[in-house]
Design a protein around this motif. Structure first.
Motif, short mmCIF file in Angstrom:
data_model
loop_
_atom_site.label_atom_id
_atom_site.label_comp_id
_atom_site.label_asym_id
_atom_site.label_seq_id
_atom_site.Cartn_x
_atom_site.Cartn_y
_atom_site.Cartn_z
N TYR A 55 40.00 -28.38 36.24
CA TYR A 55 40.68 -29.29 37.03
C TYR A 55 40.48 -30.69 36.53
O TYR A 55 39.38 -31.22 36.17
N VAL A 56 41.75 -31.46 36.19
CA VAL A 56 41.56 -32.93 35.63
C VAL A 56 42.49 -33.87 36.60
O VAL A 56 43.55 -33.30 36.74
N ALA A 57 41.80 -34.80 36.70
CA ALA A 57 42.47 -35.95 37.33
C ALA A 57 43.70 -36.34 36.63
O ALA A 57 43.48 -36.55 35.60
N GLN A 58 44.64 -36.76 37.47
CA GLN A 58 46.09 -37.58 36.95
C GLN A 58 45.39 -38.96 36.30
O GLN A 58 44.38 -39.49 36.84
N ARG A 59 46.00 -39.16 35.24
CA ARG A 59 45.50 -40.38 34.68
C ARG A 59 44.17 -40.72 34.05
O ARG A 59 43.67 -41.89 34.40
N ILE A 60 43.57 -39.64 33.84
CA ILE A 60 41.93 -39.74 33.66
C ILE A 60 42.03 -40.41 32.26
O ILE A 60 42.82 -40.63 31.45
N ASP A 61 40.83 -41.36 32.01
CA ASP A 61 40.68 -42.13 30.81
C ASP A 61 39.74 -40.91 30.05
O ASP A 61 38.66 -40.52 30.31
N ASN A 62 40.65 -40.38 29.16
CA ASN A 62 40.04 -39.47 28.38
C ASN A 62 38.88 -40.02 27.26
O ASN A 62 38.93 -41.15 26.94
N ASP A 63 37.94 -39.17 26.99
CA ASP A 63 36.76 -39.54 26.14
C ASP A 63 36.51 -38.21 25.36
O ASP A 63 37.17 -37.07 25.70
N ASP A 64 35.63 -38.01 24.39
CA ASP A 64 35.24 -36.72 23.90
C ASP A 64 34.74 -35.73 24.68
O ASP A 64 35.19 -34.83 24.19
N ARG A 65 34.03 -36.03 25.62
CA ARG A 65 33.71 -34.92 26.66
C ARG A 65 34.80 -34.14 27.27
O ARG A 65 35.18 -32.99 27.54
N VAL A 66 35.93 -34.90 27.76
CA VAL A 66 37.18 -34.39 28.46
C VAL A 66 37.90 -33.86 27.33
O VAL A 66 38.25 -32.65 27.61
N ARG A 67 38.09 -34.44 26.36
CA ARG A 67 38.97 -33.72 25.37
C ARG A 67 38.32 -32.38 24.98
O ARG A 67 38.89 -31.31 24.63
N ASP A 68 36.96 -32.44 24.54
CA ASP A 68 36.25 -31.18 24.24
C ASP A 68 36.20 -29.97 25.20
O ASP A 68 36.42 -28.78 25.05
N SER A 69 36.28 -30.33 26.61
CA SER A 69 36.37 -29.49 27.59
C SER A 69 37.46 -28.89 27.76
O SER A 69 37.69 -27.70 27.88
N ILE A 70 38.91 -29.75 27.50
CA ILE A 70 40.18 -28.95 27.44
C ILE A 70 40.39 -28.02 26.29
O ILE A 70 40.83 -27.15 26.41
N LYS A 71 39.55 -28.46 25.11
CA LYS A 71 39.88 -27.72 24.17
C LYS A 71 39.37 -26.29 24.34
O LYS A 71 39.79 -25.11 23.89
#
Length: 320
Positions: free
Chosen positions: A99-115
């Motif tokens: 689950y990812v919040a709308q309009r979240i401020d992406n950083d490396d941790r978020v991008r790696d998690s999604i990947k």
């Protein structure tokens, strides 16, 4: 005839505030100051959200969690927070959805998690922060949460079957009143490292396989089976009837763990809670109660550390 009437031929008097109005009409025309910016208005829909985001990014104290209702045993668990979610995904913790919040401020941790989630086929869902608040029960989630399915516990007898299938003498670790999921995860890690065939936990007053346990286990719970018993002492009695010996681990034990004579036999190692140790009934069902010799300045060891030391001694004796 009343003066100023419609038929008098004279203009009617102009209406004005009557006596006793207190000049309300004049005050209604007075200015009320400059119009405040949108973010300062009480109805501004993003005010609370922006304040919450800022607080979470600063790592501030989390708001009071709502009252928790009793969780169903088959309900999923949630891991919240950018570092915990990424670590869980990297440790191959089983997951249903990210689950990812709308309009979240992406950083490396978020991008790696999604990947990682995409590579593993985990569903990716974009939700509001209010939804994440409800899922994580008020924990600081930083706009991301991982849903973990409810753990499928084994029956206690299945752990013995696993040892027999492997052609090895059973080695089972039982937990007595260990209530911290992080201790359960740490013990699972040690049990895997030293060749145990599974963990046994009671269904009441004990930590279960939750998100915190998964995280601490560094993925070892994916390969180590955990069984749950309605009554721990009854399960220990059944193990003894099946030919296993029960060795308790307690600071008040009379025998050093390295000197116990049963470590090469089919074995159940029972780990008590830090501070309280083994309960009375569990102690009565042990063939021997052992201790870990320590320096006098140290009163006790964390349950996870104590289990690791004891399991190392078992593995050392079995290698002889």
């Amino acid at each position: 005839m009343a003066a100023g009437g419609r038929g008098s031929g004279r203009p009617a008097k102009k209406k004005g505030p009557s006596k006793g109005t207190g000049g309300q009409r004049r005050r209604s025309l007075e200015g009320k100051g400059a119009t405040p910016p949108a973010e300062m208005r009480h109805w501004y829909k993003d005010k609370a959200r922006s304040e919450r985001v800022a607080r979470e990014e600063r790592g501030g104290s989390r708001r009071a969690a709502p009252t928790r209702s009793r969780r169903s045993e088959d309900a999923p668990e949630y891991i919240g927070g950018r570092n915990p979610v990424l670590e869980a995904l990297q440790a191959d913790v089983p997951a249903n959805a990210l689950y990812v919040a709308q309009r979240i401020d992406n950083d490396d941790r978020v991008r790696d998690s999604i990947k990682i989630a995409a590579e593993r086929g985990i569903a990716l869902l974009e939700v509001t922060r209010d939804k994440l608040d409800r899922l994580t029960e008020g924990a600081v989630h930083q706009g991301i949460a991982l849903q973990i399915p409810a753990y499928d516990y084994a029956h206690p007898s299945e752990l013995v079957d696993l040892a027999h299938d492997a052609g090895e003498p059973p080695l089972i670790v039982a937990l007595d009143s260990v209530t911290d999921p992080r201790n359960l995860g740490a013990i699972a890690r040690s049990a895997t490292a030293f060749g145990a065939h599974g963990l046994l936990i009671p269904s009441r007053r004990s930590a279960g396989v939750t998100g915190g346990a998964w995280k601490t286990s560094a993925g070892t719970l994916a390969t180590l089976r955990v069984a749950r018993a309605a009554n721990l002492t009854a399960a220990l009695r059944d193990y003894r009837e099946a030919g296993l010996f029960v060795v308790g681990l307690d600071g008040a034990g009379e025998t050093d763990i390295g000197e116990a004579q049963l470590l090469t036999e089919p074995l159940v190692v029972v780990v008590g809670s830090e501070g309280k140790g083994l309960s009375r009934l569990v102690r009565e069902h042990c063939d021997v109660v052992t201790r870990i010799p320590m320096h006098a300045s140290a009163e006790s060891l964390n349950a996870g550390v104590a289990a690791g030391v004891a399991l190392y001694e078992v593995a050392r004796h079995r290698r002889r």
